[in-house]
Structures are given as C-alpha cells and as structure tokens.
Design an enzyme around this catalytic site. Structure first.
Site, PDB file in Angstrom:
ATOM      1  N   ASP A 521      45.617 -22.724  33.770  1.00 47.94           N
ATOM      2  CA  ASP A 521      45.477 -23.918  34.612  1.00 47.94           C
ATOM      3  C   ASP A 521      44.592 -24.985  33.992  1.00 47.94           C
ATOM      4  O   ASP A 521      44.307 -26.016  34.635  1.00 47.94           O
ATOM      5  CB  ASP A 521      44.937 -23.525  35.983  1.00 47.94           C
ATOM      6  CG  ASP A 521      45.964 -22.718  36.766  1.00 47.94           C
ATOM      7  OD1 ASP A 521      45.590 -21.703  37.373  1.00 47.94           O
ATOM      8  OD2 ASP A 521      47.151 -23.097  36.748  1.00 47.94           O
ATOM      9  N   ASP A 582      54.081 -21.747  37.564  1.00 47.98           N
ATOM     10  CA  ASP A 582      53.115 -22.845  37.654  1.00 47.98           C
ATOM     11  C   ASP A 582      52.841 -23.483  36.304  1.00 47.98           C
ATOM     12  O   ASP A 582      52.526 -24.676  36.195  1.00 47.98           O
ATOM     13  CB  ASP A 582      51.774 -22.344  38.209  1.00 47.98           C
ATOM     14  CG  ASP A 582      51.886 -21.487  39.452  1.00 47.98           C
ATOM     15  OD1 ASP A 582      52.816 -20.658  39.505  1.00 47.98           O
ATOM     16  OD2 ASP A 582      51.031 -21.616  40.333  1.00 47.98           O
ATOM     17  N   THR A 642      55.951 -11.023  42.039  1.00 47.03           N
ATOM     18  CA  THR A 642      55.304 -12.113  42.758  1.00 47.03           C
ATOM     19  C   THR A 642      53.857 -11.760  43.036  1.00 47.03           C
ATOM     20  O   THR A 642      53.491 -10.588  43.112  1.00 47.03           O
ATOM     21  CB  THR A 642      56.024 -12.438  44.076  1.00 47.03           C
ATOM     22  OG1 THR A 642      55.563 -13.705  44.564  1.00 47.03           O
ATOM     23  CG2 THR A 642      55.774 -11.364  45.132  1.00 47.03           C
ATOM     24  N   ARG A 654      56.312 -22.805  46.685  1.00 53.57           N
ATOM     25  CA  ARG A 654      55.525 -23.651  45.776  1.00 53.57           C
ATOM     26  C   ARG A 654      55.944 -23.414  44.328  1.00 53.57           C
ATOM     27  O   ARG A 654      55.979 -24.343  43.518  1.00 53.57           O
ATOM     28  CB  ARG A 654      54.031 -23.417  45.970  1.00 53.57           C
ATOM     29  CG  ARG A 654      53.190 -24.475  45.256  1.00 53.57           C
ATOM     30  CD  ARG A 654      51.791 -24.600  45.826  1.00 53.57           C
ATOM     31  NE  ARG A 654      50.881 -23.579  45.356  1.00 53.57           N
ATOM     32  CZ  ARG A 654      50.300 -22.653  46.105  1.00 53.57           C
ATOM     33  NH1 ARG A 654      50.574 -22.595  47.406  1.00 53.57           N
ATOM     34  NH2 ARG A 654      49.462 -21.776  45.600  1.00 53.57           N
TER      35      ARG A 654
END
Length: 805
Positions: A521, A582, A642, A654
């Site tokens: 991230d 993501d 998941t 999302r």
C-alpha cells in the site's frame, strides 16, 4: 521459438536511395535468418507509396503502418495501435543516428517491450549532447554501431547497453532488382556489362531546401560553394584518367535528388569535349532497385556518397568512398570491413593525391578489385549473421520470460455485457450546480477537520461515524492528504496546500525510518501525498520522497513469480506469495517512477504484476478473488482466497471496484488494450449486481432484498474507475456512454442518500461504508478512502482532472 512479431522502425526519407535502402536491407536479413518471425514495418510519415510499392515487389506480404505514439500512450491510428500491441520487440533500422529516438522512447515508456538497434552512427548530429538519447540507448537490449568510431564515442559518453558492437549497415544486404528498367537504361546509353564505372558526388551539406519543405541555410550553402571545386576536382580527374587509359565508360549518377544538376555542373560540363561521348550523365533520380541492377553490371563505383558503395560491396562490386569533415563517421566502416585502402579523406592532401591512381587501379585490375570486394562482403555477411543471432536470442528471452510468468492467457474471461442497458442508456439529471453543492459540502467537512488533522490523520474507519485522530501509521493516511490536494485544486486556497505540505514531513519520516512500510500500500500512501505534491507544485523533495517509496515497493517484487507481495515477508507462513487485487491501484507509483527516472525496472515490475492479476485474480466469469497465492520461488500459481469478502468463491465489492479502476490506470502507462477489455468485463460484472439505488452491498454475492450492509466506499471507487474506463474508450464504443451514465448514477445516489448531511456531528463525508465485515471492522461507518474517491469523482465530473495516479 514461438512465432514472435518484430516491429521494424525504419524508412527515414525518400530523397535519397540510401535512406530508402535501409528498410529492404533489414527485411532481407530478417527473411534470411529469422524467417519464422512476423515483421511489421513502422515507417516514417513521409515514406511514399512509390517507395513502399517498390519494397513490396520484393516482400509482397509486408504490413506497413505509420503514425506516432501520443503522450497518453495511444497510437495515432488503429493500424499502428494494433501493430504495437501485437509486437514483441522493436528493431530500429540502420541510419545516421537513432533517427526515431522519440518513437523508441514512447514505445519503451508506454509498451514496456524490449528494443534493439541495427547499424547506426553516433555522434555526428549532436545527439551526444542529448541526455535523453544516451538514456534510451542505454536501455537497448543491443546496439550495433555501423562504424567503430561511433562505438567508441558512445562508450566514452556513457551509453551502457549490455551489448554494444560494430555491426555493418543493413543496406549491405539489399537485393532489390528492376532488371527491365536497368537493361533498358543501359541499352539506351550504350553501357555494357563490366565495361563502365559509376561515379557519384555530392555537396558537403545536402541542400534539402531544394527538395523538402525546410528553410534555406545560408551558412551551409556558402560552405558548399566554397569547397565545391576542391571536392570535385579529383573525382573529375579520376574520370578523365579512366577514359584516357582504359576502354571503359563512366556513368555519372545520383544518390539523392539534389545531385543531378551538381554532377552536370562540376563533372560533366568541365570534362574535355573529346571524352564526353564516353560519359553517361543520368539526369533523373532513380530508386534502389533500378540503381542496384545497374551497379551490379558495372566494374565498380567511386565517389563521395556512402550507400551506393555499400550496396555495391554488399553484392561483390568494388567501391571507393571519399569523405570530408562535414560528414558523419559512417565512412570509417570501410576500415572496419577491410577496405581501408578504398577510403579517402578529401580534406587531406595525401589522400587526394592517392585517389586518382586508386580509381585507375580498380579499373585496370578489376578482377583483383572484385576479389577484394567479395572478401569484404564475406566479412559483412558473417557480422550480419551474428547480429541476427543476437536478435534471435532476445526473442528467445521473451519466450522464457512469458513462460516463467504465465503471461499468455490460456483461458477465456467471459464478458456478460451490461444486462440492464436501458437503465444506463439515459444520462441522469446531474447538473453542475448539483456537483458544486456536493463539493461545497465536502470542503466544509475538510475545513472542520483541518486543525485536528494537520499533524494527525483520520483512522481508516470511523467509530460511531467519528474518525479518531492517529499518527501516520496506517495504509489509509494519504486519502486525507489526497483530499487536501483536491481541495487546493478546486479552490486555489493555500490553506489546504499548506497542511498537505506540512504532512509531507511525516511521509518522509515514514519512508526514511521504514515505519509500517511492509506493505504494497506504499502506492496509495505516496501517490496521493508526495507524487500529487510533485505533480501539482514541482516540489523536488516530494519527488525524492516518492522515489524512495517506489524503491521500498520494489523490495516486495518477486521476479520469479512476477508479483508484488501484499503483506509480510517472503517466508511469512500466512502471507508469503500473496498478491491482492488492491495492488492494481498501487502500481501507478512504479510507472511514475519509471517515467521520471528512465529506469525500466519499475515499469517492468508493475506491468508484470498487473498481467499476473489479469491471469490469476480475475476469474473466468469476470469476478475477482480478493487475494491469490503464488510460489515466489518457482513462479507456480497456487490458489485464491479472501480476507475481506464473504467467501473464497464470492466477489468482494471493494476488490472488484479496485479492478475497475486499476486496470485502466495500467492501460494509461502501457497502452495494453487488453487491460481495457478486461476492465470492461470487470465493470460489467459489478454493474450487473448493483441494487436499485446503484450502491453495492459489501460483497457482490448479495444483490438485493437482503439484510446486509452497503459499501458506499466501493461505490465511490467504482464511480472513479468507470469514468476512467469511459475516458479510455473511443467515441464510437457503444459502452462508453453507459459507463459514464452508471458512474453519474452512483455519484448522484451517494450525494442524495449516503452523505453525512443527515448526521452533522460526523466528521466524515460518506456514511454506510464497510471496512472488513468478516473481521468486524468499520461496519456501516465512514471509510476515509470512500470520502476521498467520492471527492475525486465529483472533481472528475467538474473539470478535466489530471490524475495523481
């Protein structure tokens, strides 16, 4: 070797036969030594249909495209786009320099595929003063310089391609022929096989202003006039001696369109009348096929041009080359192939004295001269074979790279289309005033939070709809900083910029001290903080902070598996080899780093990861796994799981939204149109599972009539992604308008039903979001990323927004 596609960037201009000949020369080499490869010619815009028709007589199936790559990474036309997408390798053909350096730079930047160079000169046109050229040459898989002087100069100036060697100009391999035209020309002018020499001359500077739309150059013209007599006197004398001492004729012929009148004035008209009847002056320009068919019937050639001698020696015909200081170093290739005795510098008195006897020697002892030319041809042929072998090796590397990473999709990802097309066919009523009012509300919330969140940051999710203040330790900090930059952009008010710049210090401290940086991230964290700062304000410190973050993110890239690991270390029993969807949103940090540094390693890692996500995270029905595990040591795929979705087989909302937005972002940098087609499939799956008010449940396994939470943050992300996807589609794509309308419906629904206007005590913007339902985190709360993407979506609707991503 599996069949590969080479895009050949060649063909520079058509005013001389040398620039035309480069292209069929390379094509002949590829046909001879890499016949299994498909070759597409990427020609310059001014390459004429006449020249292309001539080449196609020899290569009838040749596909040719023209055009440029735009700053957005998209080709100027569909034919070029398809060729670039299909290509595996770009080969830059021979030329006076890296002629198409802009195109090569754009190709590597936006397509990320390898390239190599076949036979160029370096240093003759001030390109050595262009750092960008040295930089792009250093990225080449290989560079063959067509003279050893260029090779040494490139090395001395810091060009660092892994393979740099002497490699002859590809025009040596030209085998074009137009026998009918040649025989007719010779018959009409009394020329017999082996009984004439060819002579070509030129100005010191080519007067392109006579044949092209370029301005007249007084300085170059003056230099041409000053040296004209000296440059032709010895050639004229050589013609005279051949005519007087042998029975041969002399053909005075042109290599470029500016030379016919020059040769008449300086050679033909100044010869004695008693020999002129044995001189043939060609007054019209010709193409390489006719010219070469005449050259191979001659006894040899001499003069001050380069490519006619190259084509002669490539066919075993003797050729003498003259040069001077104004020319590039390409003439020195004669020394490199063993013909030093046939190279003359007309600025040197000693060379000028030796020229006439050498031409006469070639004419009188023609058999020996032919043996010498054939020996040089043999050396050239061996070097050309070596060049082709190196290219073959590079194509094999591509095969290995693809095989290791499994990048060739062997399955079909279904596109279920938009099922409720009628719902999205009409543009929702969303006025400018409506959006302005929505932005004013967001700015009010930002203002209320400004003091609290100057040195602190909102927690990822609210508690009872209030964000606690925390240090810069979460993956979500930058969404608040990103909101500050958006606020600054839409208002111009320095108070937002000032706080955002204060916060840069904490991002610097975080990356310098590696505070909670063991995550992919970093892309979120630094794209919306320091990259945004650099793009908006040219803050050099912000740039350096961002590059440090990119380097940290690169530490998470595992080449064997081709992925960026999400969390933990490589041997973490829970997270080793885990990639998650993501990360598609984290990749822009790496693409950006490649752009600003010129280092392709960032690009290659990002592109590899997104292709692995395409292959393994997206299922055949266009839904997505949240995470997928790879063996980072063998590169083998393992299984999908998941962490935040309803189940391993369901589709976390999302995550699907990250895919809708993330794949078009990678397309922006790679121009890989497959990513846009994938994004459409992912978007359709999402849209088809929206309830009536267009705001998704937290997992798409739920579609309507269930007692499950909505996730307003997923909706906001998807709205941004749909707008980006629509922006990437051509006007004639029937889905473009549908995606725009779907995004606007989502934004309208969020503004009307999901903001904290109904709960003024909240310091968040969007209510009813879900952080992690299985972990009981942030359920039916504000999520800071939802606030950010809602703001971004409104800004996108209001202006031509330049992405931070």
């Amino acid at each position: 070797m599996n069949k590969k596609t080479i895009i050949l960037r060649s063909s520079w201009q058509v005013v001389n036969i040398g620039d035309i000949a480069h292209t069929p020369g390379v094509l002949t080499l590829l046909e001879s030594y890499l016949s299994e490869a498909e070759v597409i010619l990427w020609a310059s815009d001014d390459f004429t249909e006449d020249a292309l028709t001539m080449i196609r007589r020899r290569f009838p199936s040749l596909q040719a495209v023209k055009g440029r790559i735009g700053e957005d990474g998209k080709a100027a036309n569909q034919e070029l786009q398809l060729a670039l997408d299909k290509s595996d390798f770009l080969l830059h053909g021979s030329g006076p320099l890296l002629v198409a350096h802009d195109d090569v730079l754009a190709y590597t930047k936006h397509f990320g595929k390898p390239f190599g160079v076949f036979g160029i000169t370096y240093g003759g046109y001030n390109e050595s003063n262009w750092p960008e050229v040295r930089q792009i040459l250093s990225q080449a898989a290989f560079i063959y310089f067509r003279d050893s002087v260029s090779l040494e100069k490139a090395k001395s100036e810091g060009v660092t391609s892994p393979l740099m060697k002497f490699g002859p100009d590809a025009a040596f391999a030209v085998d074009l022929r137009d026998e009918l035209l040649a025989q007719a020309f010779m018959a009409n002018n009394g020329l017999e096989d082996g009984q004439f020499l060819c002579c070509i001359t030129r100005n010191r500077y080519t007067p392109f202003w006579k044949v092209k739309d370029v301005p007249f150059n007084e300085e170059k013209h003056a230099r041409n006039e000053e040296m004209k007599e000296q440059d032709h006197a010895d050639l004229r004398q050589a013609i005279l001696e051949v005519l007087r001492q042998t029975s041969m004729k002399v053909l005075i012929c042109p290599e470029d369109m500016t030379q016919m009148a020059l040769t008449k004035e300086m050679l033909l008209d100044k010869l004695p009348e008693d020999v002129k009847h044995r001189v043939v002056w060609r007054e019209h320009f010709w193409h390489p096929d006719e010219a070469l068919s005449v050259y191979v019937r001659s006894a040899g050639l001499f003069g001050s041009e380069m490519h006619s001698p190259i084509m002669c020696v490539g066919n075993g015909i003797p050729a003498i080359v003259c040069r001077w200081m104004e020319q590039s170093t390409k003439g020195y290739m004669w020394k490199d192939i063993g013909l030093a005795e046939w190279l003359f510098d007309l600025d040197q008195e000693e060379d000028r004295r030796a020229l006439v006897p050498t031409v006469l020697e070639l004419a009188i002892h023609n058999r020996e001269a032919r043996s010498k030319a054939l020996a040089a041809k043999g050396r050239v042929t061996e070097l050309h074979k070596e060049m082709a072998a190196v290219l073959r090796d590079e194509l094999e590397k591509i095969n290995s790279w693809i095989a290791e990473r499994g990048l060739e999709l062997m399955r079909e990802i279904r596109n279920e289309g938009i099922r409720q097309e009628a719902k999205y066919s009409e543009r929702p009523v969303l006025t400018r005033e409506f959006c302005e009012e929505a932005i004013v509300f967001i700015l009010k919330k930002v203002d209320e939070n400004l003091e609290t969140f100057t040195y602190k940051y909102p927690a990822p999710a609210s508690e009872n709809n209030i964000y606690p203040a925390i240090d810069n330790i979460e993956w979500t900090s930058s969404f608040w900083t990103g909101m500050l930059w958006l606020a600054y952009e839409v208002t111009g008010d320095m108070k937002y910029r000032n706080v955002a710049e204060i916060q840069l210090e904490s991002y610097k401290k975080r990356v310098d001290e590696r505070i909670a940086t063991g995550t992919h991230d970093l892309g979120f964290l630094y794209t919306l903080s320091s990259v945004a700062a650099y793009k908006l304000t040219n803050n050099e410190e912000a740039k350096e902070i961002s590059l440090k973050a990119a380097d940290l993110l690169m530490e998470r890239y595992f080449e064997k598996a081709g992925i960026i690991q999400a969390w933990g270390g490589p041997d973490d029993p829970e997270n080793g080899g885990r990639m998650i969807i993501d990360c598609c949103m984290n990749l822009p940090l790496l693409y950006w780093a490649s752009e600003v540094t010129g280092d392709q390693k960032y690009y290659e890692a990002a592109y590899s990861h997104v292709k692995m996500a395409e292959k393994y995270i997206i299922r055949e029905d266009s839904s997505s796994y949240h995470t997928f595990f790879m063996d980072i040591y063998t590169g083998e795929p393992k299984y999908g799981r998941t962490v935040q979705g309803y189940s391993d087989s369901s589709c976390w909302a999302r995550g699907q939204a990250w895919g809708i937005y993330g794949f078009p972002l990678s397309y922006n940098y790679t121009a890989d149109t497959g990513l846009i087609e994938l994004a459409k499939k992912v978007a359709n799956y999402f849209i088809n599972r929206l309830p009536e008010d267009s705001i998704a449940y937290w997992d798409l396994v739920f579609t309507s009539g269930v007692d499950e939470e909505r996730d307003s943050s997923s909706a906001a992300i998807a709205a941004c992604g749909l707008l980006e996807l629509a922006k990437s589609l051509p006007l004639l794509d029937s889905d473009k308008r549908l995606y725009e309308n779907a995004a606007m419906q989502i934004v309208k629904s969020l503004a009307e039903n999901y903001t904290s206007k109904q709960l003024p005590e909240s310091n968040g913007v969007l209510l009813h979001a879900v952080y992690a339902k299985p972990h009981n985190k942030g359920i039916d709360e504000c999520n800071i990323w939802g606030d950010y993407y809602y703001f971004e979506a409104l800004v996108r609707l209001m202006k031509d927004w330049k992405l931070y991503w």
